[in-house]
Scaffold this motif. Structure first.
Motif, PDB file in Angstrom:
ATOM      1  N   VAL A 225       0.820  -1.209   0.000  1.00  0.00           N
ATOM      2  CA  VAL A 225       0.000   0.000   0.000  1.00  0.00           C
ATOM      3  C   VAL A 225       0.856   1.261   0.000  1.00  0.00           C
ATOM      4  O   VAL A 225       0.385   2.350  -0.326  1.00  0.00           O
ATOM      5  N   TYR A 226       2.161   1.126   0.338  1.00  0.00           N
ATOM      6  CA  TYR A 226       3.072   2.275   0.317  1.00  0.00           C
ATOM      7  C   TYR A 226       3.912   2.333  -0.960  1.00  0.00           C
ATOM      8  O   TYR A 226       4.791   3.188  -1.082  1.00  0.00           O
ATOM      9  N   GLY A 227       3.709   1.394  -1.872  1.00  0.00           N
ATOM     10  CA  GLY A 227       4.225   1.503  -3.230  1.00  0.00           C
ATOM     11  C   GLY A 227       5.712   1.628  -3.385  1.00  0.00           C
ATOM     12  O   GLY A 227       6.483   0.763  -2.985  1.00  0.00           O
ATOM     13  N   SER A 582      -0.411   9.508  -5.250  1.00  0.00           N
ATOM     14  CA  SER A 582      -0.749   8.090  -5.370  1.00  0.00           C
ATOM     15  C   SER A 582      -2.239   7.872  -5.140  1.00  0.00           C
ATOM     16  O   SER A 582      -2.916   8.662  -4.464  1.00  0.00           O
ATOM     17  N   SER A 584      -4.575   4.394  -4.117  1.00  0.00           N
ATOM     18  CA  SER A 584      -4.458   3.000  -3.686  1.00  0.00           C
ATOM     19  C   SER A 584      -5.829   2.408  -3.411  1.00  0.00           C
ATOM     20  O   SER A 584      -6.737   3.106  -2.929  1.00  0.00           O
ATOM     21  N   THR A 586      -7.292  -1.137  -1.512  1.00  0.00           N
ATOM     22  CA  THR A 586      -7.052  -2.398  -0.806  1.00  0.00           C
ATOM     23  C   THR A 586      -8.391  -3.075  -0.552  1.00  0.00           C
ATOM     24  O   THR A 586      -9.406  -2.412  -0.308  1.00  0.00           O
ATOM     25  N   THR A 600      -4.006  -5.549  -2.921  1.00  0.00           N
ATOM     26  CA  THR A 600      -3.663  -4.129  -2.907  1.00  0.00           C
ATOM     27  C   THR A 600      -3.182  -3.717  -4.285  1.00  0.00           C
ATOM     28  O   THR A 600      -2.408  -4.441  -4.933  1.00  0.00           O
ATOM     29  N   ARG A 602      -1.697  -0.023  -6.144  1.00  0.00           N
ATOM     30  CA  ARG A 602      -1.325   1.382  -5.949  1.00  0.00           C
ATOM     31  C   ARG A 602      -0.763   1.942  -7.251  1.00  0.00           C
ATOM     32  O   ARG A 602       0.127   1.330  -7.869  1.00  0.00           O
ATOM     33  N   GLU A 604       1.204   5.205  -8.590  1.00  0.00           N
ATOM     34  CA  GLU A 604       1.995   6.254  -7.946  1.00  0.00           C
ATOM     35  C   GLU A 604       2.821   7.026  -8.955  1.00  0.00           C
ATOM     36  O   GLU A 604       3.378   6.457  -9.898  1.00  0.00           O
ATOM     37  N   ASN A 617       3.032   1.231 -11.274  1.00  0.00           N
ATOM     38  CA  ASN A 617       1.964   0.445 -10.649  1.00  0.00           C
ATOM     39  C   ASN A 617       2.578  -0.576  -9.688  1.00  0.00           C
ATOM     40  O   ASN A 617       3.547  -1.266 -10.034  1.00  0.00           O
ATOM     41  N   TRP A 619       1.547  -3.614  -6.531  1.00  0.00           N
ATOM     42  CA  TRP A 619       0.416  -4.439  -6.135  1.00  0.00           C
ATOM     43  C   TRP A 619       0.873  -5.591  -5.250  1.00  0.00           C
ATOM     44  O   TRP A 619       2.068  -5.890  -5.148  1.00  0.00           O
TER      45      TRP A 619
END
Length: 1015
Positions: A225-227, A582, A584, A586, A600, A602, A604, A617, A619
């Motif tokens: 989730v923080y990519g 970004s 996201s 989830t 997930t 994301r 960004e 991208n 994931w």
């Protein structure tokens, strides 16, 4: 007619209201737990309304309610209870423990919370009980030994220095290897913000006593989730919040002393140096005849006994002070909770002029406006002052002076003034400086002011749909000053001419701004299926600004502002920054509370990349299966949880510097006294993120009513498109360019176990153990024009395929010939035939690198009738430490005339048959015995008793009538003992990820006494 109807309606409404009041009555009662003990702070609400109350300290309550209405009783860790109001005026309730509510809750991405049984990712949690037991300058140092897969190395004993932290190995060659830090849901500034000091850690501005927990996210399912910032793991710091019905004021005081954690190498005394000097000269010029060497070569004894200076006594403190004070106020009501604190921390290093001081404050407040809206804010402010010293090969480095200065030079003159050597050169007899004078008259300091704040609003749109908006600000101002006096040292002796004093100051401003919009949906699709979906939009802006200025020619000692310099110079300013955006999504699906599926995605964008590579991208997918819920294990009552986990994804590791992908232009030069421009880098529009692909499979287990819990994980993390500076032909006008060149893999196993071994009214014993392995390997490098990998080889390390990153690469030491005292090396760099000719020995890859292959920790906690004892061991195995300064300080006579070196030279070879690792001493010798080889490469294996705490809680009967609710008195020791397996390693084995010594301040050992008081 309408008037009469209105009058009639008013009478009816008045009757209904009167009837309602007549039916409402006062209900009283008592709420207890399953053991019959009163429960204070139980929330009691009339169902469907906001009307409610709480139980007092004896579990009693009183509330006005109408017959037929329902009272809801809720309490953390207990199953909710509902009671319908009837004719009785008393309702007593006994609440039962809720197994799910008691289960550990883990903070995951963006402040979201999940039960441990629901997680499909790999994570570790370090609670406040462990954090507060580690009185170190920086909260991240508390992770060492407390979390599997996390290696923390305090590479410097400088108070407030930046430690090296690696989660599951090293993922990049030239890119970022440090984790992403999140505080209360917001990414924050981390690392070393200084530009002038030896080392500083901006996380040291955070008071560890304000931390509720630290969660380390390690695999794709946990971090995706923080990519593009999550390739090296994520460290989530959650600060304390208000709790308890009654306000609680807590005060803690601690004071102690520091000394070096590991007894490092000793310097030579005057007589010892004189003996070795004569012997080395005799072996070089008079065929071993010492008297002839004294008479004919040296012109007399080099040491006459008049002066015998121990320079270590000059630069080190007798006792280095450490103090810690904290005060906090916490409490809550039904709608409002608060936590506020103030703290002071001071730590002195073992060398004079080395210290760290911090003043901090924190305020965490949340307010429930109504059933729909909740507002929260968390603000912390701190100021840290740091005094640092020169490091490495600087002649003003006080650690260097302990071994480099001759013991025949005095510290002071006969009149008590400092001795500064020859009146003209103002240098000591070997050209160095008096460190005592420099410590008294020079300084290098920093002042870091930091403010971190966020404000958030939670709004329940529907019962299962919640919006959270959060704004986070992180601001730091770093002021640094450097002053060299004009009388002695670098301030008098410049690189080419006399400086006559030098002053240099920098101001650095760091600003980080984050906006988050989070929409969270939870729904029970059926009695057995639940769904959670979260959408996150985040925007981050980082802007850094620098200003610096210096000058030479200071009129008098003690004047240190640049304005007092005759020749101002080095003036410059710079501004740089980047933006990140970004989106996201989830989703987590739970089936029958035993099967859990997470996903997930994301998208960004990062402004640091070229236009065609700004967006990426990222994931992950994760699956969990709790076998304990299956019928075939239903008869195994001792199993509370047995969950299988598997996850995979694709993350990123962004650029650590701005402008690496662009051919920028510099304007800081002149041509024919006119402004000129020149290219400062090579344009590479295809430069992109390093791509990390973590795979994880694991098992979580809880047995015997959660008295035995733990996890086992296997991970494999592949990093592709490694960032690297590729060398270019000088004809291009550049020496190198940044490019993506290859692939690296980290693999390993993690095991964690916690056990409540004994627990009764008088005695309890619990233990925690973790161990992890990491195997790092470079699996692919970009090919050159000849089709071969572009491998690189240095004098100590190499970058080659199928070996760990920066694997040790050097000649292999074969010891000392016992018959001749000559140094020997293996010809092929591995083993077998030896040679005494250094140039005939081949460089070769030596086993191991700087990162331990095996690491972990072991904790035990005991309590008996108010007494409590805890201790933590941490350990590391399989890594190597290279003692770079051995070339000069174990020079086998080559430099002994000027640089005495280590006392280990006393173990030199003297006659045939001597078995030693120190060759025959020869002044100015040309055998190269002190050149780079595995002679100075040591096994870094160690076990360290990192923390020991022994305390006593005063009995409650002693506190009656005093207003105090708890008093704990304790003794504490940090880094109390370190066992090093390699007898040849005489320094601290934790010297940083690079694995090479730099004559820096060694890590500290602390002994302290403290008291913790609550009222």
């Amino acid at each position: 007619m309408r008037s009469k109807f209105t009058q009639f309606l008013t009478l009816v409404l008045a009757f209904v209201v009167q009837l309602s009041f007549a039916q409402e009555k006062t209900i009283t009662g008592n709420v207890t737990d399953q053991s019959g003990l009163p429960l204070p702070g139980v929330n009691i609400v009339v169902k469907g309304t906001t009307h409610g109350t709480q139980t007092d300290f004896d579990g009693n309550y009183s509330i006005n309610v109408g017959e037929g209405q329902v009272l809801q009783f809720t309490y953390i860790g207990m199953s909710a209870v509902e009671r319908t109001v009837g004719s009785a005026s008393t309702i007593d309730v006994q609440m039962q423990e809720d197994a799910q509510a008691l289960e550990e809750v883990v903070v995951v991405g963006y402040g979201q919370e999940r039960r441990m049984s629901e997680l499909t990712g790999s994570s570790s949690v370090v609670g406040s009980d462990k954090i507060e037991k580690t009185p170190l300058t920086s909260v991240d140092q508390a992770l060492q030994g407390n979390a599997p897969g996390v290696y923390v190395s305090a590479s410097s004993g400088q108070p407030g220095a930046l430690p090296d932290i690696r989660i599951r190995g090293i993922s990049s060659i030239n890119g970022n290897n440090s984790p992403l830090y999140i505080i209360n849901g917001v990414p924050v500034i981390s690392g070393d913000p200084s530009r002038n000091n030896t080392s500083a850690n901006i996380l040291a501005n955070i008071n560890s006593n304000d931390i509720e927990s630290i969660t380390i996210l390690k695999d794709a399912s946990a971090t995706a989730v923080y990519g593009a910032r999550a390739a090296n793991g994520v460290v989530i710091i959650t600060t304390k919040k208000g709790k308890g019905l009654k306000p609680v004021f807590n005060v803690s005081l601690e004071t102690g002393f520091n000394e070096v954690a590991v007894d490092d190498r000793k310097p030579l005394t005057g007589p010892q140096w004189g003996e070795l000097y004569v012997e080395a000269v005799a072996n070089a010029f008079t065929n071993g005849n010492k008297q002839e060497a004294i008479d004919d070569v040296l012109g007399g004894e080099p040491y006459d006994g008049s002066v015998n200076t121990n320079w270590r006594d000059v630069v080190r403190r007798g006792a280095a002070l450490q103090q810690n004070f904290n005060a906090s106020l916490t409490g809550s009501t039904e709608d409002f909770n608060y936590y506020s604190s103030i703290g002071y921390f001071e730590q002195e290093g073992i060398v004079k002029n080395s210290d760290f001081q911090r003043v901090s404050g924190n305020l965490n407040v949340s307010y429930k406006v109504n059933d729909k809206l909740k507002l929260s804010t968390d603000v912390s402010a701190s100021n840290a002052k740091i005094h640092t010293l020169a490091n490495g090969g600087a002649f003003s480095n006080p650690i260097l002076s302990e071994y480099f200065l001759l013991p025949t030079d005095p510290v002071r003159n006969e009149d008590g003034s400092w001795y500064i050597g020859d009146p003209d050169s103002r240098r000591m007899s070997n050209g160095l400086f008096n460190p005592g004078y420099l410590l008294e008259n020079n300084f290098s300091d920093g002042d870091i002011t930091r403010m971190i704040g966020n404000i958030s609003a939670e709004y329940n749109i529907l019962d299962n749909l919640k919006y959270t908006g959060r704004i986070g600000l992180d601001y730091a101002n770093v002021e640094e000053g450097l002053y060299w006096n004009p009388e002695h040292g670098d301030g008098f002796n410049g690189p080419t001419s006399a400086r006559n004093g030098y002053a240099y100051f920098t101001d650095t401003r760091l600003f980080n701004f984050v906006v988050q919009n989070i929409l969270n949906y939870k729904a029970d699709l059926s009695d057995e299926v639940n769904l959670g979906v979260t959408f996150i939009q985040e925007a981050q802006k980082r802007k850094d600004r620098y200003a610096q200025g210096g000058g030479e020619g200071i009129g008098a000692s003690g004047l240190y502002n640049v304005a007092t310099a005759v020749n101002p110079s080095d003036a410059s300013t710079a501004t740089q920054g980047y933006q990140n955006a970004s989106y996201s999504l989830t989703a987590n699906l739970g089936i029958k509370d035993k099967i859990f599926i997470d996903g997930t995605f994301r998208r960004e964008g990062d402004s640091r990349f070229a236009a065609n590579k700004k967006w990426g991208n990222f994931w992950s997918v994760g699956l969990g299966w709790n076998l304990a819920k299956e019928n075939f294990l239903s008869s195994a009552e001792f199993i509370d949880l047995l969950k299988l986990r598997v996850s995979y994804g694709e993350l990123g590791n962004t650029l650590t510097q701005i402008g690496l992908s662009r051919g920028l232009i510099g304007y800081d030069v002149s041509y024919n006294e006119n402004a000129a421009a020149y290219p400062t880098g090579v344009d590479n529009p295809d430069l992109t993120w390093e791509v990390s692909k973590p795979f994880n499979v694991g098992v979580d287990f809880e047995f015997l009513d959660r008295k035995l819990t733990g996890s086992i994980d296997y991970f494999s993390r592949t990093t592709e498109d490694l960032l690297y500076q590729q060398r270019l032909s000088r004809t291009s006008g550049h020496s190198a360019k940044w490019t993506n060149i290859g692939e690296m893999v980290n693999k390993g196993i993690e095991f964690a176990l916690s056990a409540q071994i004994i627990e009764n009214d008088n005695f309890s014993w619990s233990t925690d153990f973790n161990i992890s392995t990491v195997n790092n390997k470079v699996t692919e490098l970009i090919k050159g024009t000849d089709g071969k990998p572009l491998e690189s080889f240095g004098s100590l390390t190499a970058l080659v395929e199928d070996e760990p990153v920066n694997v040790w690469y050097m000649r292999k030491w074969a010891g000392v010939d016992p018959e001749t005292g000559a140094a020997q090396w293996y010809r092929n760099g591995k083993g077998g035939e030896v040679t005494t000719n250094y140039t005939e020995a081949q460089q070769a890859i030596q086993e191991g690198n700087a990162l331990p292959k095996v690491m972990g920790g072991f904790t035990n906690n005991f309590s008996y009738k108010g007494f409590n004892l805890s201790f933590l061991f941490s350990y590391g195995f399989g890594h190597k430490v290279y003692e770079d300064w051995g070339r000069y300080l174990l020079s086998d006579g080559q430099y002994i005339g000027n640089y005495p070196g280590f006392a280990e030279s006393l173990d030199r070879w003297q006659k045939p048959g001597d078995i030693t690792n120190v060759p025959k001493l020869v002044y100015g010798q040309g055998t190269a015995s002190n050149e780079a080889s595995s002679r100075f490469l040591h096994d870094g294996d160690f076990i360290r008793l990192r923390d020991v705490t022994f305390g006593y809680d005063l009995p409650e009967s002693w506190l009656q009538g005093s207003g105090l609710t708890k008093v704990n008195i304790y003794l504490r020791a940090t880094n109390l003992y370190t066992f090093i397996f390699d007898d040849g390693l005489k320094i601290d084995p934790e010297i940083g990820i690079g694995g090479i010594t730099n004559l820096g301040l060694p890590p500290l050992k602390t002994a302290s006494v403290g008291v913790n008081i609550s009222l």
